[in-house]
Design an enzyme around this catalytic site. Structure first.
Site, short mmCIF file in Angstrom:
data_model
loop_
_atom_site.label_atom_id
_atom_site.label_comp_id
_atom_site.label_asym_id
_atom_site.label_seq_id
_atom_site.Cartn_x
_atom_site.Cartn_y
_atom_site.Cartn_z
N ASN A 49 0.87 -1.18 0.00
CA ASN A 49 0.00 0.00 0.00
C ASN A 49 0.91 1.23 0.00
OD1 ASN A 49 -1.86 1.99 0.41
ND2 ASN A 49 -2.19 1.54 2.59
N GLU A 57 -6.68 4.55 7.70
CA GLU A 57 -6.47 5.99 7.48
C GLU A 57 -7.69 6.62 6.83
OE1 GLU A 57 -2.74 5.51 5.43
OE2 GLU A 57 -1.87 4.81 7.32
N SER A 99 3.25 -2.65 10.28
CA SER A 99 4.70 -2.70 10.51
C SER A 99 5.34 -4.02 10.08
CB SER A 99 5.02 -2.38 11.98
OG SER A 99 4.59 -1.07 12.29
N GLY A 113 2.34 1.76 10.67
CA GLY A 113 3.32 2.84 10.58
C GLY A 113 3.98 3.19 11.90
N GLU A 124 -5.59 -5.36 10.14
CA GLU A 124 -4.55 -4.38 10.43
C GLU A 124 -4.88 -3.66 11.73
OE1 GLU A 124 -2.36 -3.08 6.68
OE2 GLU A 124 -4.12 -1.81 6.80
N LYS A 162 0.07 4.33 -0.23
CA LYS A 162 -0.53 5.54 0.37
C LYS A 162 -0.26 6.76 -0.53
CE LYS A 162 0.47 3.42 4.78
NZ LYS A 162 0.30 3.50 6.20
N HIS A 174 -9.39 1.15 4.60
CA HIS A 174 -8.10 1.28 5.30
C HIS A 174 -8.30 2.20 6.51
CE1 HIS A 174 -3.97 2.42 6.20
NE2 HIS A 174 -3.62 1.30 5.57
C1 PEP Z 1 -0.64 -0.05 5.74
O1 PEP Z 1 -0.53 1.05 5.24
O2 PEP Z 1 -1.64 -0.74 5.49
C2 PEP Z 1 0.43 -0.54 6.62
C3 PEP Z 1 0.29 -1.72 7.17
O3 PEP Z 1 1.51 0.28 6.80
P1 PEP Z 1 2.91 -0.12 7.52
O4 PEP Z 1 3.36 -1.42 6.93
O5 PEP Z 1 3.83 1.01 7.18
O6 PEP Z 1 2.63 -0.25 8.98
#
Ligand code: PEP
Length: 251
Positions: free
Chosen positions: A9, A97, A212, A173, A167, A11, A95
């Site tokens: 992803n 965000e 992460s 992040g 997630e 972003k 997601h």
């Molecule tokens: C994400 O954006 O879905 C995500 C899991 O980001 P990260 O791997 O940076 O934590």
């Protein structure tokens, strides 16, 4: 047998030329991954979708969002027919965000998922609890609502097209990834809910862990029975890091 999936992803990252550079290099990544029965893909911004798709047509490419209406007075939005016109068949829905900053709810996710399935597209539906919910011990209640409401109208015959990503919001992040035991516990719970809703089709639905994920920890997750891959933010942006993710899974 569910094929493993590593999905990036991006972003709000990468200009069109940066996305093209990655897409060119991804041909070699795709070759490596497919030799080991692993699927890989990325979700660029809307502005780079076409470039990535054209540069490497075999790579799975998803949009990061879509609107549920086919057209209309929705300033700033992108519709499903517009994505199909670009050959895009997959969209990330819900997601965290988007839930946090753009007020997406389980209900709006449901409307988007219904519209995608009606167009024979693949929703990659994200679910997960906030830190506060995790600390209160209500993760499974939150996941229950996200799954039951988000997928409320999905027909059994369409269910195999779904991809789910668990997630935990507190791990995205932050560098604070959930343990492999937590990931497996919640992914298994999601599969049980899917079984209640869709029967044996639940065995074919891929469930990813995200939060992460890095080359150093990716294999721990993928070794879990109900974790079929990973949704990766930061570590998916560089070709070398993506290659390392693949290498560490197959070694
Ligand atoms: C994400 O954006 O879905 C995500 C899991 O980001 P990260 O791997 O940076 O934590």
């Amino acid at each position: 047998m569910r094929r493993k999936l590593l999905f990036g992803n991006w972003k709000m990252n990468k200009t069109r030329s940066e996305a093209e550079e990655f897409a060119l290099a991804s041909k070699e990544l795709l070759e490596l991954a497919s030799k080991h029965n692993i699927d890989i893909g990325v979700a660029p911004t809307f502005l780079s979708l076409c470039k990535v798709k054209k540069t490497n047509p075999d790579l799975l490419v998803a949009a990061q969002n879509c609107h549920y209406a086919p057209s209309g007075a929705f300033t700033g939005e992108i519709s499903i027919p517009m994505l199909l016109d670009y050959g895009i068949k997959m969209v990330i829905i819900g997601h965290s965000e988007r839930r946090t900053y753009f007020n997406e709810t389980n209900k709006t996710c449901s409307m988007k998922i219904d519209a995608l399935l009606a167009n024979d597209m693949i929703p990659l539906y994200c679910v997960g609890e906030t830190l506060e919910e995790f600390e209160k011990g209500i993760t499974k209640d939150v996941i229950y609502d996200q799954i039951k409401v988000g997928l409320a109208n999905v027909k059994k015959e369409d269910a195999s097209k779904l991809i789910i990503a668990y997630e935990p919001v507190w791990s995205i992040g932050t560098g604070k990834n959930a343990s492999k035991e937590i990931a497996e516990d919640i992914c298994r719970y999601i599969r049980e809910l899917l079984r209640e809703m869709f029967g044996d089709v639940s065995d074919d639905i891929r469930i990813l862990y995200g939060g992460s994920v890095k080359p150093e920890n990716v294999k721990d997750y993928l070794l879990q029975e109900d974790v079929d891959g990973a949704l990766i933010g930061g570590a998916s942006l560089k070709v070398d890091s993506f290659r390392q993710l693949i290498n560490n899974v197959i070694e």
